[in-house]
Design an enzyme around this catalytic site. Structure first.
Site, PDB file in Angstrom:
ATOM      1  N   GLU A 124      -7.487 -10.236   2.682  1.00 56.69           N
ATOM      2  CA  GLU A 124      -7.753  -9.570   3.952  1.00 56.69           C
ATOM      3  C   GLU A 124      -9.272  -9.596   4.189  1.00 56.69           C
ATOM      4  OE1 GLU A 124      -6.450  -5.489   4.305  1.00 56.69           O
ATOM      5  OE2 GLU A 124      -6.770  -5.521   6.465  1.00 56.69           O
ATOM      6  N   GLY A 264     -12.344  -0.493  -1.361  1.00 53.72           N
ATOM      7  CA  GLY A 264     -11.703   0.436  -2.295  1.00 53.72           C
ATOM      8  C   GLY A 264     -10.540  -0.195  -3.032  1.00 53.72           C
ATOM      9  N   GLU A 267      -3.759  -3.705  -0.493  1.00 48.58           N
ATOM     10  CA  GLU A 267      -2.314  -3.444  -0.551  1.00 48.58           C
ATOM     11  C   GLU A 267      -1.451  -4.696  -0.694  1.00 48.58           C
ATOM     12  OE1 GLU A 267      -4.286  -2.973   2.249  1.00 48.58           O
ATOM     13  OE2 GLU A 267      -3.230  -3.627   4.050  1.00 48.58           O
ATOM     14  N   GLU A 301      -2.651   2.746  -0.566  1.00 52.18           N
ATOM     15  CA  GLU A 301      -2.158   1.368  -0.753  1.00 52.18           C
ATOM     16  C   GLU A 301      -0.635   1.352  -0.860  1.00 52.18           C
ATOM     17  OE1 GLU A 301      -4.477  -0.559  -0.037  1.00 52.18           O
ATOM     18  OE2 GLU A 301      -6.116   0.819  -0.472  1.00 52.18           O
ATOM     19  N   HIS A 304       0.945   1.614   2.535  1.00 50.14           N
ATOM     20  CA  HIS A 304       0.851   0.369   3.298  1.00 50.14           C
ATOM     21  C   HIS A 304       2.113  -0.486   3.138  1.00 50.14           C
ATOM     22  CE1 HIS A 304      -2.922  -0.001   5.351  1.00 50.14           C
ATOM     23  NE2 HIS A 304      -3.690   0.056   4.290  1.00 50.14           N
TER      24      HIS A 304
HETATM   25  N1  0A1 Z   1      -6.635  -3.012   3.612  1.00 53.29           N
HETATM   26  C1  0A1 Z   1      -7.453  -2.384   2.621  1.00 53.29           C
HETATM   27  C2  0A1 Z   1      -8.896  -2.501   2.846  1.00 53.29           C
HETATM   28  C3  0A1 Z   1      -9.556  -3.785   2.554  1.00 53.29           C
HETATM   29  C4  0A1 Z   1     -10.053  -4.536   3.586  1.00 53.29           C
HETATM   30  C5  0A1 Z   1     -10.785  -5.677   3.369  1.00 53.29           C
HETATM   31  C6  0A1 Z   1     -11.001  -6.020   2.057  1.00 53.29           C
HETATM   32  O1  0A1 Z   1     -11.756  -7.108   1.771  1.00 53.29           O
HETATM   33  C7  0A1 Z   1     -12.516  -7.646   2.751  1.00 53.29           C
HETATM   34  C8  0A1 Z   1     -10.496  -5.295   1.010  1.00 53.29           C
HETATM   35  C9  0A1 Z   1      -9.768  -4.175   1.272  1.00 53.29           C
HETATM   36  C10 0A1 Z   1      -7.184  -0.905   2.686  1.00 53.29           C
HETATM   37  O2  0A1 Z   1      -7.105  -0.359   3.774  1.00 53.29           O
HETATM   38  O3  0A1 Z   1      -7.121  -0.272   1.652  1.00 53.29           O
HETATM   39 ZN    ZN Z   2      -5.652   0.604   4.360  1.00 57.97          ZN
END
Ligand code: 0A1
Ligand code: ZN
Length: 871
Positions: A124, A264, A267, A301, A304
């Site tokens: 992501e 952090g 997911e 997570e 999600h």
């Molecule tokens: N979806 C994850 C957050 C996340 C977004 C980007 C990342 O790398 C660029 C890593 C984690 C969450 O909301 O926990």
């Molecule tokens: Zn998230």
């Protein structure tokens, strides 16, 4: 790296993909100096297949490409920096590709990379394109099978999404594992992990009786720090079944902790990758705040899996669809597991300290942004925290039952789909029949609404005039009124809620109401009141707005003592403290002296010893508003004056309440804590110790030394910070001893860096510069960067040094980091966004640093932040 002006992407340009991918089979051949990735996928045209096929791909070395088994030659496709175009394809076909990538030199920590010698991924938002050629967009959802091959001794553990379907030996000391994920998913949820890891294991039986294998993978030295994470996972699984009827859907759930991670946690379906900070804990090494963070992020997570994975986003503009909703869900989870009002106060404090400033500055954007240059820059407090507040407002407006009905309908309609924020709103509206058309403006308009509330009382009738206005934000000059839920009560002289006869309302009379504020100006009239009430407004912070009310200091003192809404009790004290401190800053400017705020001090003294209140809540009341919160309230920020006034007030409160602080400290130190109250007792006790430092350094030193030797990191850190604050030899020694003891534990040394970078007194910049050279510091590790450099950049007094050296230092670090890890560099660049709030000398200094940065060759991440800041 940036050459020409980077391209801006717009929500309005969204187009359905020309081709969809139904299945993909990946093979990874992992090695020390290169990794080979083969992909075989089935594609179908969504229309007439006349369009060329465009695949995303960055930093890939293409080795071969074929369609239906026929190798393509070079004139059948074109490769550029951002992908590959195949000029002509059939309506239905199998595409195979092979690429070479270099995870061993990947310092961006996006795509496939190494952390402590192990392989892991972060896809992501748009990281999958750094692994293989693909349609890397969330509305392309496919079923994945992943085969991972690697050296057996170096990479004994081989993981990917879904269920393990095959494993075995290969020649040359290598082995493989094949994983199959039965659910369709977008590429951003793909994950692979390989390395030397151990795991703890548990199981969970779902509400329908399926047994799920739960595993947490860590490096061997951390195996004794996983229990809290595992407990948090089981609690999350149960909570989602109880609260939303949502059950886990695979036979296995894996969490892997890594030391190098940009955010952090992530997911990925069935295989979460976590920053080790949000997994590892034992009382000797982790603070109570760390424990809470772990519970919250594990929950986030896990949640999600339904809000993000089973139902995902159509495009990245819809990010808040999954993030706002999942933040709301993790906040509710933590509130149910712990003290609800404490959690609410902490969450609101984050919104005020971080989201409001973001929304008032050059990066202001709606929770559903309309455009971006670099998507990674939009993982913001606005999309996450304000997004969470917007979901909370749905629940406030629709009631818990209505909200649950809306959630049920959302899943019923959209399971397995990639959808939009509008789809979510429609589900809520259709399930309840409530008109949410005006509510939808929360998705489109940026900026924090200003709510002005004026009241009148005469002849038993109380009227409340509410007006709203939202300041202009970049690209949005005029704002339309929002639908704002104003939770409201009227209190009599004893603090009891009075019956609310709202004129023109056909709802039954109650003693608490959610008022629908819909217009620029509206008046609510309540009749039949036996006495003049004190209004309790925006209870529980029912909307993310800045409220200006006509409550007097006298009213605030009454609310601080009597409101049955614990959030509003805390809020009343905050408002009193803010008013006094702003007044104090003005006094200093006029050369006047500061005078004790008698009423506030009395309210604090009462709160400190009020045993009917949770100790953590009492500690929160005694924690004065942060310097950054005060800065936001000033037209021209004077960081030195703010620091001086806030320190003066702390000192004065300590002086006025010395005996209470001493007695409370001693009493709490004696209590034999239970599992339930231990952390909140520590919080209040350490709050008292902090005040005692100001007034009785001998006693504080003595107690701090005792705490420093305890086997509990919360107490150790509180003790050490007192010793360091007192600025003597004992503090120096504590820092030396602490590092010697914990040097092998990077999460603990993070705390050591943080404490020094946040110091208010002394030459913090010189200290921080020195620490960059320390053997425990590593600029490639995001946690270290955040602990030392990030914390310094938020140190109001030292970052904003009048000589500009703080700015220059941070700009140099941004330039250095941008070549290593653009995501982390761009975050740090956010420190300059509020430059226009400062005096003209500081503005000039900050602007010069930004101009120096923007003249360099920047990543599009950092370029977007700095150029918008300068615009
Ligand atoms: N979806 C994850 C957050 C996340 C977004 C980007 C990342 O790398 C660029 C890593 C984690 C969450 O909301 O926990
Ligand atoms: Zn998230």
């Amino acid at each position: 790296m940036q050459g020409a002006q980077p391209e801006v992407k717009y929500l309005k340009d969204y187009k359905q993909p020309d081709y969809l991918i139904s299945d993909v089979a990946l093979t990874f051949k992992l090695d020390e100096t290169e990794t080979l990735v083969s992909a075989k996928m089935n594609l179908n045209a969504t229309g007439d297949a006349s369009q060329p096929l465009r695949l995303d791909g960055e930093k890939l070395e293409l080795l071969s490409l074929s369609i239906n088994g026929q190798l393509l030659n070079q004139d059948q496709y074109a490769v550029d920096d951002e992908g590959l175009t195949i000029h002509s394809v059939p309506a239905e076909f199998v595409l195979e590709s092979q690429v070479r990538i270099h995870p061993e030199t990947n310092t961006e920590l996006e795509g496939l990379y190494q952390s402590s010698g192990n392989f892991c991924t972060q896809c992501e938002a748009e990281g999958f394109r750094k692994i293989t050629y693909y349609q890397d967009r969330p509305d392309v959802m496919a079923k994945f099978i992943t085969r991972v091959e690697g050296d057996k001794s170096r990479y004994p553990v081989l993981l990917s999404n879904g269920n393990l379907i095959e494993q075995g030996e290969l020649d040359g000391g290598r082995h493989f594992a094949t994983w199959q994920d039965p659910f369709v998913k977008p590429a951003y949820l793909f994950a692979l992990v390989a390395g030397q890891l151990e795991f703890i294991q548990d199981s969970y039986t779902t509400i329908s009786g399926r047994e799920v294998d739960l595993r947490i993978y860590v490096e061997s030295q951390n195996i004794d720090k996983c229990d809290h994470a595992m407990e948090s996972l089981k609690k999350s699984m149960k909570w989602d079944e109880d609260t939303f009827g949502l059950e886990y859907d695979l036979d296995i759930y894996m969490i892997v902790a890594v030391n190098d991670f940009n955010m952090g946690a992530m997911e990925n379906k069935g295989l979460n990758v976590f920053n080790s900070k949000f997994v590892l804990a034992k009382p000797e090494t982790a603070t109570d705040t760390d424990y809470e963070g772990i519970e919250g992020v594990i929950g986030h997570e896990y949640f999600h899996n339904w809000t993000g994975n089973r139902v995902t986003c159509r495009d990245w503009f819809q990010l808040s669809l999954k993030e706002g909703l999942t933040v709301f869900r993790d906040q509710e989870f933590s509130s149910d597991m712990n003290a609800r009002s404490v959690k609410r106060i902490e969450d609101v404090a984050v919104v005020r300290a971080h989201q409001f400033p973001e929304d008032d500055g050059p990066m202001s954007h709606p929770i559903r942004p309309a455009s971006y240059i670099e998507m990674n820059n939009f993982y913001t407090v606005t999309v996450y925290q304000k997004g969470g507040e917007v979901i909370r407002m749905y629940q406030t407006l629709l009631g818990k039952d209505g909200f649950r009905k809306g959630m049920d309908l959302y899943f019923k309609r959209h399971d397995g789909q990639a959808v939009t924020c509008d789809d979510f709103l429609s589900a809520m509206q259709d399930a309840t029949g409530v008109d949410l058309s005006r509510f939808s403006r929360w998705y489109a308009q940026a900026g924090t609404p200003r709510l002005t509330v004026r009241s009148e009382f005469a002849n038993g009738t109380f009227s409340l005039k509410v007006s709203q206005a939202t300041p202009a934000t970049p690209g949005q000059e005029e704002k339309l009124p929002f639908h704002i839920p104003l939770r409201f009560a009227l209190l009599d002289g004893q603090g009891n809620r009075m019956p609310l006869n709202l004129q023109g309302s056909d709802k039954p009379v109650t003693d608490e109401l959610v008022l629908d504020v819909l217009e620029a100006e509206q008046t609510f009239v309540f009749s039949g009141l036996a006495e003049k009430p004190v209004p309790s407004l925006l209870r529980g912070f029912s909307a993310p707005v800045i409220m200006d009310s006509d409550l007097t200091d006298q009213d605030q003192l009454f609310l601080a003592a009597n409101d049955d809404d614990e959030f509003n009790r805390w809020e009343a004290i905050q408002q009193l403290a803010i008013n006094w401190m702003l007044d104090g800053v003005a006094k200093l400017a006029k050369g006047e002296s500061l005078q004790r705020p008698q009423g506030l001090v009395e309210a604090l003294a009462k709160t400190l010893v009020d045993e009917s209140l949770n100790p953590a809540l009492r500690a929160l009341a005694l924690g004065l508003p942060a310097e950054s919160v005060l800065a936001e309230k000033m037209d021209v920020v004077d960081p030195d004056a703010i620091h001086q006034v806030r320190s003066w007030l702390r000192q004065d409160i300590a002086t006025a309440m010395t005996e209470q602080f001493k007695a409370t400290y001693l009493k709490l130190a004696e209590i034999e804590p239970t599992a339930d109250n231990a952390s909140s007792v520590r919080r209040l006790k350490n709050c008292c110790l902090g005040y005692l430092t100001k007034i009785d350094s001998q006693l504080a030193t003595e107690k701090a030394q005792v705490q420093f030797a305890e086997p509990n990191m919360t107490n150790v850190m509180a003790g050490m910070s007192v010793l360091v604050d007192l600025n003597g030899a004992a503090g120096e020694q504590a820092l030396v001893d602490f590092y010697a003891k914990w040097q092998a534990d990077p999460l603990v040394t993070d705390k050591w860096f943080m404490l020094q970078a946040s110091a208010g007194e002394g030459d913090t910049l010189a200290k921080v510069k020195g620490l960059l050279e320390h053997k425990g510091f590593d600029i490639r590790n995001p946690n270290k960067v955040r602990s030392l450099i990030g914390v310094f950049a938020r140190n109001q007094v030292h970052f904003h040094r009048a000589d500009g050296e703080g700015y220059r230092f941070i700009a140099d670090r941004i330039l250095e980091l941008d070549a290593i890890n653009p995501q982390i560099a761009a975050r740090l660049a956010g420190s300059f966004l509020r430059w226009k709030k400062f005096d003209s000398d500081r503005q000039k200094l900050m602007k010069a640093e930004m101009e120096r940065m923007v003249a360099a060759k920047l990543s599009k991440n950092t370029y977007e932040i700095i150029s918008k800041s300068l615009a």
